[in-house]
Design a protein around this motif. Structure first.
Motif, PDB file in Angstrom:
ATOM      1  N   ILE A  67      42.128  46.799  35.605  1.00  0.00           N
ATOM      2  CA  ILE A  67      42.916  47.831  34.929  1.00  0.00           C
ATOM      3  C   ILE A  67      42.832  47.664  33.423  1.00  0.00           C
ATOM      4  CG2 ILE A  67      45.269  48.660  34.520  1.00  0.00           C
ATOM      5  CD1 ILE A  67      45.857  48.083  37.470  1.00  0.00           C
ATOM      6  N   ALA A  68      42.966  46.408  32.952  1.00  0.00           N
ATOM      7  CA  ALA A  68      42.891  46.149  31.513  1.00  0.00           C
ATOM      8  C   ALA A  68      41.534  46.552  30.944  1.00  0.00           C
ATOM      9  CB  ALA A  68      43.169  44.677  31.237  1.00  0.00           C
ATOM     10  N   LYS A  69      40.471  46.246  31.682  1.00  0.00           N
ATOM     11  CA  LYS A  69      39.117  46.591  31.222  1.00  0.00           C
ATOM     12  C   LYS A  69      38.945  48.106  31.155  1.00  0.00           C
ATOM     13  CE  LYS A  69      34.203  45.939  32.335  1.00  0.00           C
ATOM     14  NZ  LYS A  69      33.243  45.347  33.285  1.00  0.00           N
ATOM     15  N   LEU A  70      39.436  48.801  32.177  1.00  0.00           N
ATOM     16  CA  LEU A  70      39.326  50.258  32.188  1.00  0.00           C
ATOM     17  C   LEU A  70      40.132  50.888  31.065  1.00  0.00           C
ATOM     18  CD1 LEU A  70      39.589  50.892  36.042  1.00  0.00           C
ATOM     19  CD2 LEU A  70      37.569  51.278  34.614  1.00  0.00           C
TER      20      LEU A  70
ATOM     21  N   GLN B  82      44.492  33.678  47.954  1.00  0.00           N
ATOM     22  CA  GLN B  82      43.510  34.724  47.706  1.00  0.00           C
ATOM     23  C   GLN B  82      44.192  36.032  47.300  1.00  0.00           C
ATOM     24  OE1 GLN B  82      40.056  34.365  47.705  1.00  0.00           O
ATOM     25  NE2 GLN B  82      40.304  36.336  46.670  1.00  0.00           N
ATOM     26  N   LEU B  83      45.370  36.285  47.860  1.00  0.00           N
ATOM     27  CA  LEU B  83      46.121  37.479  47.491  1.00  0.00           C
ATOM     28  C   LEU B  83      46.427  37.463  45.998  1.00  0.00           C
ATOM     29  CD1 LEU B  83      47.666  40.038  48.277  1.00  0.00           C
ATOM     30  CD2 LEU B  83      49.620  38.595  48.849  1.00  0.00           C
ATOM     31  N   GLU B  84      46.858  36.304  45.493  1.00  0.00           N
ATOM     32  CA  GLU B  84      47.146  36.206  44.072  1.00  0.00           C
ATOM     33  C   GLU B  84      45.884  36.374  43.230  1.00  0.00           C
ATOM     34  OE1 GLU B  84      50.059  36.149  42.629  1.00  0.00           O
ATOM     35  OE2 GLU B  84      50.843  36.377  44.660  1.00  0.00           O
ATOM     36  N   VAL B  85      44.765  35.828  43.728  1.00  0.00           N
ATOM     37  CA  VAL B  85      43.483  36.014  43.023  1.00  0.00           C
ATOM     38  C   VAL B  85      43.135  37.494  42.940  1.00  0.00           C
ATOM     39  CG1 VAL B  85      40.996  35.628  43.155  1.00  0.00           C
ATOM     40  CG2 VAL B  85      42.569  33.737  43.597  1.00  0.00           C
ATOM     41  N   ASP B  86      43.307  38.193  44.049  1.00  0.00           N
ATOM     42  CA  ASP B  86      42.970  39.615  44.072  1.00  0.00           C
ATOM     43  C   ASP B  86      43.889  40.424  43.164  1.00  0.00           C
ATOM     44  OD1 ASP B  86      40.804  39.326  45.734  1.00  0.00           O
ATOM     45  OD2 ASP B  86      41.974  39.599  47.561  1.00  0.00           O
ATOM     46  N   ARG B  87      45.169  40.057  43.133  1.00  0.00           N
ATOM     47  CA  ARG B  87      46.083  40.742  42.226  1.00  0.00           C
ATOM     48  C   ARG B  87      45.648  40.555  40.777  1.00  0.00           C
ATOM     49  NH1 ARG B  87      51.627  38.880  45.305  1.00  0.00           N
ATOM     50  NH2 ARG B  87      51.849  40.731  46.645  1.00  0.00           N
ATOM     51  N   ARG B  88      45.249  39.332  40.454  1.00  0.00           N
ATOM     52  CA  ARG B  88      44.782  39.074  39.084  1.00  0.00           C
ATOM     53  C   ARG B  88      43.537  39.888  38.780  1.00  0.00           C
ATOM     54  NH1 ARG B  88      40.919  35.811  37.647  1.00  0.00           N
ATOM     55  NH2 ARG B  88      41.035  34.564  39.567  1.00  0.00           N
ATOM     56  N   ARG B  89      42.624  39.961  39.750  1.00  0.00           N
ATOM     57  CA  ARG B  89      41.387  40.710  39.522  1.00  0.00           C
ATOM     58  C   ARG B  89      41.664  42.208  39.344  1.00  0.00           C
ATOM     59  NH1 ARG B  89      37.322  39.171  44.171  1.00  0.00           N
ATOM     60  NH2 ARG B  89      35.934  40.510  42.947  1.00  0.00           N
TER      61      ARG B  89
ATOM     62  N   ILE C 180      37.612  57.357  35.073  1.00  0.00           N
ATOM     63  CA  ILE C 180      38.319  56.132  34.693  1.00  0.00           C
ATOM     64  C   ILE C 180      39.820  56.307  34.885  1.00  0.00           C
ATOM     65  CG2 ILE C 180      38.898  54.619  32.756  1.00  0.00           C
ATOM     66  CD1 ILE C 180      36.076  55.045  31.713  1.00  0.00           C
ATOM     67  N   GLN C 181      40.339  57.456  34.475  1.00  0.00           N
ATOM     68  CA  GLN C 181      41.776  57.696  34.607  1.00  0.00           C
ATOM     69  C   GLN C 181      42.197  57.679  36.077  1.00  0.00           C
ATOM     70  OE1 GLN C 181      42.864  60.510  30.814  1.00  0.00           O
ATOM     71  NE2 GLN C 181      41.566  61.387  32.365  1.00  0.00           N
ATOM     72  N   VAL C 182      41.376  58.252  36.947  1.00  0.00           N
ATOM     73  CA  VAL C 182      41.696  58.243  38.378  1.00  0.00           C
ATOM     74  C   VAL C 182      41.676  56.819  38.914  1.00  0.00           C
ATOM     75  CG1 VAL C 182      40.856  58.892  40.663  1.00  0.00           C
ATOM     76  CG2 VAL C 182      40.887  60.582  38.829  1.00  0.00           C
ATOM     77  N   GLU C 183      40.680  56.034  38.523  1.00  0.00           N
ATOM     78  CA  GLU C 183      40.609  54.667  39.052  1.00  0.00           C
ATOM     79  C   GLU C 183      41.794  53.823  38.594  1.00  0.00           C
ATOM     80  OE1 GLU C 183      37.811  50.704  39.335  1.00  0.00           O
ATOM     81  OE2 GLU C 183      37.059  52.452  38.246  1.00  0.00           O
ATOM     82  N   ILE C 184      42.220  53.999  37.356  1.00  0.00           N
ATOM     83  CA  ILE C 184      43.401  53.268  36.882  1.00  0.00           C
ATOM     84  C   ILE C 184      44.607  53.623  37.744  1.00  0.00           C
ATOM     85  CG2 ILE C 184      45.060  53.077  34.985  1.00  0.00           C
ATOM     86  CD1 ILE C 184      42.709  53.362  33.041  1.00  0.00           C
ATOM     87  N   ALA C 185      44.790  54.901  38.019  1.00  0.00           N
ATOM     88  CA  ALA C 185      45.908  55.332  38.854  1.00  0.00           C
ATOM     89  C   ALA C 185      45.802  54.757  40.259  1.00  0.00           C
ATOM     90  CB  ALA C 185      45.964  56.860  38.899  1.00  0.00           C
ATOM     91  N   GLN C 186      44.598  54.733  40.814  1.00  0.00           N
ATOM     92  CA  GLN C 186      44.401  54.173  42.153  1.00  0.00           C
ATOM     93  C   GLN C 186      44.735  52.684  42.200  1.00  0.00           C
ATOM     94  OE1 GLN C 186      40.296  55.350  42.626  1.00  0.00           O
ATOM     95  NE2 GLN C 186      40.822  56.915  44.120  1.00  0.00           N
ATOM     96  N   LEU C 187      44.267  51.951  41.211  1.00  0.00           N
ATOM     97  CA  LEU C 187      44.507  50.508  41.205  1.00  0.00           C
ATOM     98  C   LEU C 187      45.983  50.191  40.985  1.00  0.00           C
ATOM     99  CD1 LEU C 187      41.371  49.293  39.211  1.00  0.00           C
ATOM    100  CD2 LEU C 187      41.804  49.071  41.663  1.00  0.00           C
ATOM    101  N   ARG C 188      46.651  50.986  40.135  1.00  0.00           N
ATOM    102  CA  ARG C 188      48.093  50.792  39.952  1.00  0.00           C
ATOM    103  C   ARG C 188      48.842  51.024  41.251  1.00  0.00           C
ATOM    104  NH1 ARG C 188      48.860  53.981  34.202  1.00  0.00           N
ATOM    105  NH2 ARG C 188      48.779  52.166  32.818  1.00  0.00           N
TER     106      ARG C 188
END
Length: 472
Positions: free
Chosen positions: A215-218, A203-210, A166-174
């Motif tokens: 990140i918040a869920k993780l 769609q770019l803004e949608v993806d940023r929101r997702r 989880i910690q790695v994925e948060i870093a990747q998404l950031r």
């Protein structure tokens, strides 16, 4: 690194989110299954081999030798990630080029060399801005990553527990969040004119929101795991806690195995340890203590990676004693020690880092050339302990020092508590090593060894009377 290529060539932030949402069943420390997404990294045997070309920059004030050594470390990172390093280049510049990082002329020279050597991956030793990475990829027409992406890929491969994944994925998404526009470039190349840009931007803004939602869920899931870790830590806080910190590949896991007689993974590859491992050490003639092997640090460790791994680094923050392990045989051991010191200040805070007891441990003395080199190392680092975790040399002296710190940190107290106050009785039982337990009428009397810092917590229970006694 195969997934890094597929994300970029697949086109579009949708592919990133699909990859980030790809569920994998992983097993955490307790054997439970948990769905955790993996992005950037798919260790696929069918993926073509990465033939990597390394690029560094020498700026005013730096030396060519120093930058070459930096690329040596970058080569180790690339090999750890599974790439074959087939070439390198160092560009001397007065300043970084805002568009291409190294300048158009040098970029053309690298493009020719990359074609000649059949290179399919360019790795920069410094972080690239999204625009720089985009411009370089356009001109070189091969996959381009920077040092941070490379480290993230290694972390994704090395993560074993649910917490680490989880910690790695948060870093990747950031890291990916400000770079999503780069993934959407294919839209502007597919068609021009009115109407093509708007939907892409939407769609770019949608993806940023997702991504932000992910990140918040993780983070929420990580908080839940962290509570369990904290609870387990409370259950063992009665023992003196020491944590091994140091540069990656300094021999931390080897030292833990030497002291504990355990078989924690040892590897000459970088970042072989991402998850903290704690063992109880029976110290002959002294108090037993807990010893934790922690994640290794490295030069230019991405700040958001340190932030993501704060839960894992809790062991460092809560340690009673730090063993700062340094590979004394490494030609740049002084710089590596400084890197570790800076990261510790970031994790602990400058004031806390200075206040935390630390033993400097110079490891790998068996790799020094001769006895004169050992004497020189000891003279250059007064108060340090010279050891070889591989051979056991110097380990008894290290255990003796740890025992002294543990003894100084522990006091014996007499605690008197209302025998009918179950909450207070349970708190006292958990607070330390009970030496004696007596009931005298309505009062339960304990003689107990506790850490000095826990005496105030006992006194705060209200119905408890605490008296310091001579343990001898």
């Amino acid at each position: 690194m195969g997934r890094l290529r597929r994300i970029r060539q697949g086109g579009g932030a949708r592919s990133l989110l699909r990859e980030a949402s790809d569920r994998r069943q992983v097993r955490d420390e307790e054997g439970d299954s948990a769905s955790v997404s993996r992005d950037f990294h798919i260790p696929s045997s069918g993926a073509p081999a990465e033939r990597a070309f390394l690029v560094g920059v020498q700026l005013p004030g730096g030396s060519r030798e120093s930058e070459e050594e930096n690329l040596d470390e970058l080569a180790l990172l690339a090999e750890t990630a599974g790439a074959e390093v087939v070439g390198r280049a160092v560009q001397s510049r007065t300043r970084i080029d805002g568009s291409t990082f190294i300048g158009a002329g040098k970029l053309e020279a690298i493009a020719r060399e990359a074609r000649d050597r059949n290179v399919n991956l360019i790795v920069f030793d410094d972080d690239l801005s999204p625009a720089q990475a985009r411009n370089i990829e356009k001109r070189l027409e091969v996959n381009v990553i920077d040092r941070t992406e490379l480290i993230l890929d290694i972390f994704a491969r090395r993560a074993r527990t649910r917490q680490a994944r989880i910690q790695v994925e948060i870093a990747q998404l950031r890291y990916a969040l400000p770079r999503l526009r780069r993934l959407w470039e294919h839209l502007s190349r597919q068609a021009g004119g009115i109407g093509t840009r708007g939907p892409g931007e939407t769609q770019l803004e949608v993806d940023r929101r997702r991504v932000r939602e992910r990140i918040a869920k993780l983070k929420k899931e990580l908080t839940t795991i962290d509570r369990r870790v904290v609870e387990r830590a409370k259950q063992r806080r009665t023992l003196f806690n020491a944590a091994i910190v140091g540069y990656t590949n300094a021999g931390k896991s080897t030292l833990l195995n030497r002291l504990a007689g355990s078989r924690v993974l040892q590897s000459s590859r970088l970042f072989s340890t991402l998850d903290s491992t704690t063992r109880r050490i029976e110290n002959p003639g002294a108090r037993p203590f807990l010893l934790t092997d922690t994640i290794g640090f490295i030069r230019k460790l991405p700040p958001h990676l340190v932030e993501s791994f704060r839960a894992t680094l809790r062991d460092v923050r809560e340690a009673d004693l730090l063993l700062h392990l340094v590979d004394i045989s490494h030609p740049r051991h002084e710089e590596q020690a400084e890197v570790v010191g800076r990261v510790l200040e970031e994790v602990l805070g400058e004031e806390a880092a200075e206040r935390t007891d630390t033993i400097l441990v110079l490891n790998k003395t068996d790799l020094l050339e001769n006895e004169a080199a050992r004497r020189g190392a000891a003279a250059s680092h007064p108060g340090a302990v010279l050891v070889s975790a591989a051979t056991g040399e110097g380990v008894p002296r290290l255990l003796e020092l740890i025992g002294r710190f543990a003894e100084r940190d522990t006091v014996r107290v007499v605690v008197e508590v209302d025998a009918e106050d179950g909450r207070a009785v349970a708190a006292v039982e958990r607070s330390g090593e009970v030496r004696e337990r007596l009931i005298e009428g309505a009062v339960m009397r304990f003689e107990i060894d506790v850490k000095r810092r826990d005496v105030a917590a006992l006194e705060s229970l209200g119905t408890v009377v605490v008296k310091l006694v001579d343990p001898r």
